[in-house]
Design an enzyme around this catalytic site. Structure first.
Site, mmCIF file in Angstrom:
data_model
loop_
_atom_site.group_PDB
_atom_site.id
_atom_site.type_symbol
_atom_site.label_atom_id
_atom_site.label_comp_id
_atom_site.label_asym_id
_atom_site.label_seq_id
_atom_site.Cartn_x
_atom_site.Cartn_y
_atom_site.Cartn_z
ATOM 1 N N ASP A 61 7.493 26.044 36.953
ATOM 2 C CA ASP A 61 6.339 26.922 37.180
ATOM 3 C C ASP A 61 6.800 28.351 37.479
ATOM 4 O O ASP A 61 5.977 29.246 37.640
ATOM 5 C CB ASP A 61 5.401 26.365 38.255
ATOM 6 C CG ASP A 61 6.060 26.263 39.615
ATOM 7 O OD1 ASP A 61 7.273 26.495 39.719
ATOM 8 O OD2 ASP A 61 5.334 25.946 40.594
ATOM 9 N N SER A 62 8.136 28.564 37.497
ATOM 10 C CA SER A 62 8.675 29.928 37.492
ATOM 11 C C SER A 62 8.122 30.674 36.279
ATOM 12 O O SER A 62 8.134 31.917 36.235
ATOM 13 C CB SER A 62 10.209 29.907 37.438
ATOM 14 O OG SER A 62 10.659 29.038 36.410
ATOM 15 N N ASP A 100 6.935 20.840 35.449
ATOM 16 C CA ASP A 100 6.605 21.106 36.856
ATOM 17 C C ASP A 100 5.109 20.908 37.072
ATOM 18 O O ASP A 100 4.291 21.416 36.288
ATOM 19 C CB ASP A 100 6.918 22.590 37.152
ATOM 20 C CG ASP A 100 7.854 22.772 38.321
ATOM 21 O OD1 ASP A 100 8.113 21.796 39.052
ATOM 22 O OD2 ASP A 100 8.339 23.906 38.492
ATOM 23 N N LYS A 130 8.120 17.264 37.954
ATOM 24 C CA LYS A 130 8.744 17.695 39.205
ATOM 25 C C LYS A 130 7.647 18.118 40.156
ATOM 26 O O LYS A 130 6.640 18.696 39.727
ATOM 27 C CB LYS A 130 9.709 18.869 38.965
ATOM 28 C CG LYS A 130 10.350 19.372 40.263
ATOM 29 C CD LYS A 130 11.514 20.333 40.009
ATOM 30 C CE LYS A 130 11.112 21.756 39.730
ATOM 31 N NZ LYS A 130 10.342 22.398 40.813
ATOM 32 N N GLU A 132 7.043 19.631 44.421
ATOM 33 C CA GLU A 132 7.739 20.279 45.539
ATOM 34 C C GLU A 132 7.356 19.650 46.877
ATOM 35 O O GLU A 132 6.189 19.337 47.111
ATOM 36 C CB GLU A 132 7.374 21.776 45.582
ATOM 37 C CG GLU A 132 7.879 22.553 44.394
ATOM 38 C CD GLU A 132 7.630 24.059 44.507
ATOM 39 O OE1 GLU A 132 7.100 24.527 45.549
ATOM 40 O OE2 GLU A 132 7.968 24.778 43.550
ATOM 41 N N GLU A 199 16.898 23.893 46.725
ATOM 42 C CA GLU A 199 16.853 25.335 46.441
ATOM 43 C C GLU A 199 17.077 26.156 47.704
ATOM 44 O O GLU A 199 16.426 25.933 48.740
ATOM 45 C CB GLU A 199 15.493 25.697 45.804
ATOM 46 C CG GLU A 199 15.380 27.198 45.506
ATOM 47 C CD GLU A 199 14.249 27.569 44.565
ATOM 48 O OE1 GLU A 199 13.589 26.667 44.015
ATOM 49 O OE2 GLU A 199 14.038 28.791 44.388
HETATM 50 O O1 KIV Z 1 10.071 26.623 38.607
HETATM 51 C C1 KIV Z 1 11.307 26.564 38.465
HETATM 52 O O2 KIV Z 1 11.877 27.156 37.545
HETATM 53 C C2 KIV Z 1 12.054 25.773 39.425
HETATM 54 C C3 KIV Z 1 13.544 25.831 39.359
HETATM 55 C C4 KIV Z 1 14.064 27.141 39.735
HETATM 56 C C5 KIV Z 1 14.182 24.723 40.119
HETATM 57 O O3 KIV Z 1 11.489 25.101 40.219
#
Ligand code: KIV
Length: 281
Positions: A61-62, A100, A130, A132, A199
């Site tokens: 989600d970056s 994510d 993924k 968090e 992280e």
């Molecule tokens: O959103 C993302 O890119 C991440 C990674 C940096 C682990 O969660």
């Protein structure tokens, strides 16, 4: 027929290529083989990463910050994640694609998380999700894994909680916070997570968690002892401008390369040099 056991898929002639599974990652850890995960947001970068032999592609989600121009990952929607995950899944061949779950799509509890994760697999084409956090996310992880959905955990600096943390800050500096992160990572692994991202935590936490769990730890600012390392595509390639976190290493300076190429295009057009006879019908 020889079976390719290594995660290094960069030599297609070395073995039979087949899709990377979560079990290959656990086997890599058991062999002591380190690997990388790289973020991807579109089909062409996914195809390139896959061709080079990167075993795990994270549609992080970056995306919100490096592609969509948001200030944080908080505004990213499930629809945005699905759109980009579909593109990455189309571009990837063998790499494991992890989508994510964005903020707000799973925090209500296991039932909400299950419907978001199901969409990520069915509509996004991801093979895993993924999410968090520890604490309540342990039960959520267990629910998804029970439903047959591979889950990657993520503890330490969890950017969706940026407002809670008061900024993108290193986590686990005091002993109590460090212990909580270690306990969360162990609980996620026990709940069935196939890997855990750590992280922005002190290296000692990376080492402790890596020794404590059987599934791979994937570090980003978690020191040298994790089983794998992840970097964001734009950071890895030198595409990000401005101040970067200490953990980032840029392996290329594509920002300079790209601006040089664009300036050359502009000047060649201005000078009448492009298009030349070889570019003309
Ligand atoms: O959103 C993302 O890119 C991440 C990674 C940096 C682990 O969660």
């Amino acid at each position: 027929m020889s079976v390719h056991t290594s995660l290094d898929r960069s030599d297609p002639s070395a073995a039979v290529r087949r899709p990377v599974s979560i079990h290959d990652l656990a086997a890599a850890k058991a062999r002591g083989e380190r690997f990388v995960m790289v973020t991807a947001y579109d089909a062409s970068s996914a195809a390139l990463l896959d061709e080079v032999g990167v075993p795990v592609l994270l549609v992080g989600d970056s995306l919100g910050m490096v592609v969509l121009g948001y200030d944080s990952t908080v505004p990213v929607t499930l629809e945005e994640m699905l759109h980009h995950t579909r593109a990455v899944a189309r571009g990837a061949r063998d790499a494991l694609v992890v989508g994510d779950l964005p903020f707000g799509s799973y925090q209500e509890g296991p039932t909400q998380a299950l419907s978001a994760a199901v969409r990520m697999l069915k509509e996004g084409g991801a093979s895993a999700v993924k999410l968090e956090g520890g604490g309540p996310m342990v039960a959520t992880t267990e629910r998804l894994v029970t439903a047959g959905i591979p889950v990657m955990g993520h503890v330490g600096l969890t950017p969706q909680s940026v407002h809670q943390f008061g900024g993108f800050k290193v986590q686990g500096r005091d002993p109590a916070a460090a212990e909580r992160i270690v306990e969360d990572a162990i609980a996620l692994a026990e709940a069935g997570a196939f890997a855990v991202v750590l992280e922005a935590v002190p290296a000692a936490i990376g080492a402790t968690v890596t020794a404590a769990i059987d599934v791979p730890t994937i570090g980003i600012g978690a020191g040298p002892h994790t089983d794998a390392q992840v970097l964001v595509w734009h950071d890895l390639l030198g595409l990000t401008s401005g101040r970067l976190p200490r953990f980032v290493k840029a392996y290329a300076d594509l920002r300079a390369e790209i601006s040089g190429a664009i300036k050359t295009f502009q000047s060649e057009v201005a000078d009448g040099e492009y298009p030349g006879p070889e570019h003309t019908y």
